[in-house]
Design a protein around this motif. Sequence first.
Motif, short mmCIF file in Angstrom:
data_model
loop_
_atom_site.label_atom_id
_atom_site.label_comp_id
_atom_site.label_asym_id
_atom_site.label_seq_id
_atom_site.Cartn_x
_atom_site.Cartn_y
_atom_site.Cartn_z
N ALA A 31 69.90 17.66 85.07
CA ALA A 31 69.31 16.35 84.80
C ALA A 31 70.18 15.24 85.36
CB ALA A 31 69.10 16.16 83.30
N ILE A 32 71.49 15.34 85.18
CA ILE A 32 72.42 14.32 85.66
C ILE A 32 72.37 14.23 87.19
CG2 ILE A 32 74.88 13.78 85.89
CD1 ILE A 32 75.18 14.89 82.98
N GLN A 33 72.23 15.37 87.85
CA GLN A 33 72.19 15.40 89.31
C GLN A 33 70.81 15.07 89.88
OE1 GLN A 33 73.72 19.28 90.28
NE2 GLN A 33 75.72 18.83 89.37
N GLY A 34 69.86 14.81 88.98
CA GLY A 34 68.54 14.40 89.43
C GLY A 34 67.62 15.52 89.85
N ARG A 35 68.01 16.76 89.64
CA ARG A 35 67.17 17.88 90.04
C ARG A 35 66.09 18.19 89.02
NH1 ARG A 35 72.06 21.51 92.13
NH2 ARG A 35 72.41 21.48 89.91
N ARG A 36 66.27 17.69 87.77
CA ARG A 36 65.26 17.91 86.74
C ARG A 36 65.03 16.62 85.99
NH1 ARG A 36 65.80 23.60 83.70
NH2 ARG A 36 63.59 23.30 83.54
N ASN A 37 63.84 16.47 85.49
CA ASN A 37 63.46 15.33 84.68
C ASN A 37 64.18 15.45 83.33
OD1 ASN A 37 61.94 14.03 82.54
ND2 ASN A 37 60.42 13.56 84.11
N ALA A 38 64.76 14.36 82.85
CA ALA A 38 65.53 14.37 81.61
C ALA A 38 64.67 14.82 80.41
CB ALA A 38 66.13 13.00 81.33
N LEU A 39 63.40 14.42 80.38
CA LEU A 39 62.53 14.82 79.28
C LEU A 39 62.29 16.33 79.31
CD1 LEU A 39 60.89 13.98 76.87
CD2 LEU A 39 58.98 13.47 78.40
N ASP A 40 62.10 16.90 80.51
CA ASP A 40 61.94 18.35 80.63
C ASP A 40 63.20 19.08 80.17
OD1 ASP A 40 59.38 18.05 81.61
OD2 ASP A 40 59.99 18.22 83.73
N VAL A 41 64.36 18.52 80.51
CA VAL A 41 65.62 19.13 80.10
C VAL A 41 65.75 19.10 78.58
CG1 VAL A 41 68.13 18.82 80.13
CG2 VAL A 41 66.83 18.70 82.25
N CYS A 42 65.37 17.97 77.97
CA CYS A 42 65.43 17.88 76.51
C CYS A 42 64.53 18.93 75.87
CB CYS A 42 65.02 16.49 76.03
SG CYS A 42 66.28 15.24 76.37
N ARG A 43 63.35 19.12 76.43
CA ARG A 43 62.43 20.15 75.89
C ARG A 43 63.03 21.55 76.06
NH1 ARG A 43 57.62 17.07 78.62
NH2 ARG A 43 56.97 15.76 76.88
N GLN A 44 63.62 21.80 77.21
CA GLN A 44 64.22 23.11 77.46
C GLN A 44 65.39 23.36 76.51
OE1 GLN A 44 63.01 25.42 79.68
NE2 GLN A 44 64.50 26.82 78.79
N ILE A 45 66.22 22.35 76.30
CA ILE A 45 67.36 22.49 75.40
C ILE A 45 66.87 22.72 73.97
CG2 ILE A 45 69.31 21.27 74.35
CD1 ILE A 45 69.77 19.98 77.11
N LYS A 46 65.83 22.00 73.57
CA LYS A 46 65.28 22.20 72.24
C LYS A 46 64.78 23.63 72.07
CE LYS A 46 61.80 20.63 69.01
NZ LYS A 46 60.49 20.09 68.85
N ALA A 47 64.08 24.14 73.08
CA ALA A 47 63.58 25.51 73.03
C ALA A 47 64.75 26.51 72.94
CB ALA A 47 62.72 25.82 74.25
N GLU A 48 65.81 26.26 73.71
CA GLU A 48 66.98 27.14 73.66
C GLU A 48 67.63 27.10 72.27
OE1 GLU A 48 68.49 29.22 75.97
OE2 GLU A 48 66.70 28.93 77.18
N ALA A 49 67.73 25.90 71.70
CA ALA A 49 68.33 25.76 70.37
C ALA A 49 67.50 26.50 69.32
CB ALA A 49 68.46 24.29 70.00
N GLU A 50 66.19 26.38 69.40
CA GLU A 50 65.32 27.08 68.45
C GLU A 50 65.42 28.59 68.62
OE1 GLU A 50 61.55 25.25 69.27
OE2 GLU A 50 62.00 23.53 67.97
#
Length: 172
Positions: A31-50
Amino acid sequence: MTDPSLFDFFAPVVEPGPRFTDRVKHFADEAIQGRRNALDVCRQIKAEAERQAHVDAARDAEVTATGEGKVRADAKATSARAARLVAPRVGSQRARILTAIVEYGGCTDHELAERLQLLDNSVRPRRSELLEGGFVRDSGRIRQHRGSSWVVWQATAAGLSWYHSVHSSPAA
């Protein structure tokens, strides 16, 4: 200007293992490097945490639900089962305590400490281990010592079996 790491944002939610931490950092870097949308990253991280929380909860339920023996907090289920099945070793404090409980027909922690010349603070943890291991149980009786009521502990069938296997004399 540096953006706060997304990992720092999600870290308080879960206690991450090494693989979880690496994956979250990977998504944050993308996300920081601009390769992914920050909102998509947040969703992915949430899924990983769950997913990680689900894995941890399943492991914890498997280890602790049956009241298995004393083991590390992150012990595998097989280690917890093995700890529960460990019989007292001859010569150990647990063995001495179980032997006294059998031979005296039940004892309070205070009586055990006096008879075995141990501190109360040494007796209670060992007797608790015997209780968790299924070797002793609350007899339902109470005795008074020092102006307080004390539970009388007695051996279970497993405790008696251990005692007889250790203290039986060989046939002549």
